[in-house]
Design an enzyme around this catalytic site. Structure first.
Site, PDB file in Angstrom:
ATOM      1  N   LYS A  32      53.241  52.759  38.998  1.00 21.30           N
ATOM      2  CA  LYS A  32      53.649  51.439  38.252  1.00 21.30           C
ATOM      3  C   LYS A  32      55.122  51.270  38.676  1.00 21.30           C
ATOM      4  CE  LYS A  32      54.138  49.477  34.053  1.00 21.30           C
ATOM      5  NZ  LYS A  32      53.415  49.053  32.590  1.00 21.30           N
ATOM      6  N   GLU A  36      56.544  39.937  36.684  1.00 27.40           N
ATOM      7  CA  GLU A  36      55.233  39.331  36.760  1.00 27.40           C
ATOM      8  C   GLU A  36      55.018  38.059  37.300  1.00 27.40           C
ATOM      9  OE1 GLU A  36      52.432  41.273  33.750  1.00 27.40           O
ATOM     10  OE2 GLU A  36      51.270  39.665  33.997  1.00 27.40           O
ATOM     11  N   ARG A  78      71.731  41.213  20.710  1.00 26.79           N
ATOM     12  CA  ARG A  78      71.581  40.842  22.213  1.00 26.79           C
ATOM     13  C   ARG A  78      71.338  41.785  22.981  1.00 26.79           C
ATOM     14  NH1 ARG A  78      75.306  36.836  20.431  1.00 26.79           N
ATOM     15  NH2 ARG A  78      74.406  35.152  19.643  1.00 26.79           N
ATOM     16  N   LYS A  85      58.338  46.237  29.571  1.00 26.48           N
ATOM     17  CA  LYS A  85      57.604  45.136  28.898  1.00 26.48           C
ATOM     18  C   LYS A  85      57.698  45.506  27.192  1.00 26.48           C
ATOM     19  CE  LYS A  85      54.222  43.080  31.689  1.00 26.48           C
ATOM     20  NZ  LYS A  85      52.773  42.706  31.821  1.00 26.48           N
ATOM     21  N   GLU A  89      43.584  53.947  31.055  1.00 31.32           N
ATOM     22  CA  GLU A  89      44.641  53.478  31.893  1.00 31.32           C
ATOM     23  C   GLU A  89      44.926  54.333  33.032  1.00 31.32           C
ATOM     24  OE1 GLU A  89      46.215  50.734  31.671  1.00 31.32           O
ATOM     25  OE2 GLU A  89      45.801  50.018  29.692  1.00 31.32           O
ATOM     26  N   HIS A 144      41.517  44.704  32.486  1.00 34.26           N
ATOM     27  CA  HIS A 144      42.297  44.228  31.055  1.00 34.26           C
ATOM     28  C   HIS A 144      41.560  43.015  30.692  1.00 34.26           C
ATOM     29  CE1 HIS A 144      44.686  47.660  31.580  1.00 34.26           C
ATOM     30  NE2 HIS A 144      45.366  47.564  30.342  1.00 34.26           N
ATOM     31  N   ARG A 198      52.532  42.334  39.712  1.00 35.01           N
ATOM     32  CA  ARG A 198      52.604  43.114  38.501  1.00 35.01           C
ATOM     33  C   ARG A 198      51.365  42.987  37.642  1.00 35.01           C
ATOM     34  NH1 ARG A 198      57.361  44.616  34.262  1.00 35.01           N
ATOM     35  NH2 ARG A 198      56.084  46.068  33.000  1.00 35.01           N
ATOM     36  N   HIS A 225      41.713  51.108  23.080  1.00 36.26           N
ATOM     37  CA  HIS A 225      42.201  50.379  24.345  1.00 36.26           C
ATOM     38  C   HIS A 225      41.685  50.945  25.577  1.00 36.26           C
ATOM     39  CE1 HIS A 225      44.583  47.675  26.790  1.00 36.26           C
ATOM     40  NE2 HIS A 225      45.112  48.580  27.448  1.00 36.26           N
ATOM     41  N   ASN A 260      47.056  44.918  35.370  1.00 37.61           N
ATOM     42  CA  ASN A 260      46.153  44.541  34.236  1.00 37.61           C
ATOM     43  C   ASN A 260      44.745  44.493  34.720  1.00 37.61           C
ATOM     44  OD1 ASN A 260      47.711  44.031  32.138  1.00 37.61           O
ATOM     45  ND2 ASN A 260      48.118  41.900  32.863  1.00 37.61           N
ATOM     46  N   HIS A 282      40.479  43.057  26.799  1.00 32.83           N
ATOM     47  CA  HIS A 282      41.442  42.334  25.843  1.00 32.83           C
ATOM     48  C   HIS A 282      40.466  41.379  25.076  1.00 32.83           C
ATOM     49  CE1 HIS A 282      45.603  42.605  27.943  1.00 32.83           C
ATOM     50  NE2 HIS A 282      45.223  43.634  27.019  1.00 32.83           N
TER      51      HIS A 282
HETATM   52  N1  GLY Z   1      50.954  47.091  31.172  1.00 30.28           N
HETATM   53  C1  GLY Z   1      51.176  46.178  32.348  1.00 30.28           C
HETATM   54  C2  GLY Z   1      52.484  46.008  32.624  1.00 30.28           C
HETATM   55  O1  GLY Z   1      53.452  46.762  32.380  1.00 30.28           O
HETATM   56  O2  GLY Z   1      52.817  45.164  33.321  1.00 30.28           O
END
Ligand code: GLY
Length: 341
Positions: A202, A212, A110, A132, A174, A223, A216, A239, A220, A227
């Site tokens: 960031k 998010e 956990r 993430k 990016e 993106h 946040r 990417h 993207n 995507h």
């Molecule tokens: N790659 C986008 C984020 O980390 O929110």
């Protein structure tokens, strides 16, 4: 070494950026750690010395390895070795490794601490920062995951010199995104400072919206189409290359919606071209399919949803009329045809 804080209360940490950052591993391990499970891929080829008892756990190569099966393999390996919550996972690699090992760390017992040693430009300016983690399912990318903040991130710019050119270019896509999220003059900075500036932006966004629920999502930018192009497949795009095309598309769409002017669209084209990245739709792109995929985007709770530039900066815009999306794609295709004729 440049140190960028990610301010998240009790879960705050530092990102160290600079040549040789990987050698700072022992310094950033949580106190009292006895063992480190180093997760990497053979092709990464970056050795680290955690300075405590450690074992290397190799994942398979490629995006296919970003799977629940790999997470199970890693966790079973950790269990056989007797890794405990007082120990640490060290992920050494690009986004595939940091996402997968990060998720294994989040799930094992956990949650065990994880340090990311980001070895690609893409991981340094994006994937490894902000907590993430997750893996793909056959049904889609990043569908299973967790928010699990690392205890530190090391962005060693020395190892970037050995990246294959297209892998490096992928990171530039990016990086180009950050030029529209507040990083003016990014192109003129030396590499260490450029990476650190992206990390700073960031970090500020993540600190304000870790889960998010709002801002946040602006990370993207570019993106949504990227995507869709990646999921549609059949195009030879990394990417970051897809993101570069997505940035120019987003600018076109924003212009159609009256949010930005032609000069700002040209600025998107200039930044993307300055990094040597593509800005045109790949030949044969199926617009209907792309729109269908964009409508399924995770952000799209309310009609076609995009991250778009505008008078107040980049923000999430819902309910974008399909006709405008079609027209922006058609305009991109006209540019492509004009260029190739
Ligand atoms: N790659 C986008 C984020 O980390 O929110």
């Amino acid at each position: 070494m440049i140190r960028v804080p990610v301010n998240l209360g009790a879960r705050s940490y530092e990102v160290l950026v600079g040549a040789g950052a990987r050698h700072r591993l022992l310094e950033v391990l949580p106190t009292g750690v006895q063992r480190a499970a180093v997760v990497t891929q053979e092709s990464v080829g970056v050795a680290v010395d955690p300075g405590v008892e450690h074992r290397v756990f190799l994942m398979d190569e490629g995006e296919e390895a970003k799977s629940l099966e790999t997470v199970e393999d890693l966790c079973r390996g950790f269990a056989r070795w007797g890794l405990t919550r007082a120990d640490v996972v060290v992920a050494v690699g690009g986004g595939v490794v940091t996402d997968t090992a990060g998720f294994a760390a989040a799930a094992y017992h956990r949650g065990v601490p994880v340090v990311h040693v980001a070895t690609t430009l893409l991981a340094q300016v994006d994937a490894a920062i902000g907590g993430k983690t997750g893996v793909n399912l056959p049904e889609g990318k990043n569908l299973v995951g967790a928010f699990w903040q690392p205890v530190a991130v090391l962005c060693d710019t020395e190892v970037l010199t050995t990246l294959p050119p297209r892998e490096y270019a992928s990171g530039l896509g990016e990086m180009a995104k950050y030029s529209f999220l507040g990083a003016q003059g990014l192109e003129d900075l030396p590499l260490d400072e450029r990476v650190a500036r992206c990390v700073e932006i960031k970090a500020a966004v993540v600190a304000g919206d870790e889960r998010e629920s709002g801002r946040r999502a602006t990370l993207n930018y570019g993106h949504t189409l990227a995507h869709a192009l990646e999921t549609a497949g059949g195009h030879d795009l990394r990417h970051g290359e897809a993101v570069a095309i997505g940035l120019v598309f987003a600018a076109r769409l924003a212009q159609r919606l009256g949010r930005i002017d032609q000069e700002r669209v040209a600025e998107h084209e200039r930044v993307v071209a300055g990094y040597g990245l593509p800005s045109r739709l790949p030949a044969g792109a199926d617009h209907e399919r792309l729109i269908e995929l964009m409508a399924r985007d995770k952000k799209a709770l309310d009609g076609l949803t995009f991250v778009l530039d505008g008078p107040g900066g980049v923000e999430v815009v819902s309910d974008v009329p399909r006709a405008d999306v079609e027209a922006a794609l058609a305009a991109m295709e006209e540019d492509t045809m004009a260029e190739s004729s």
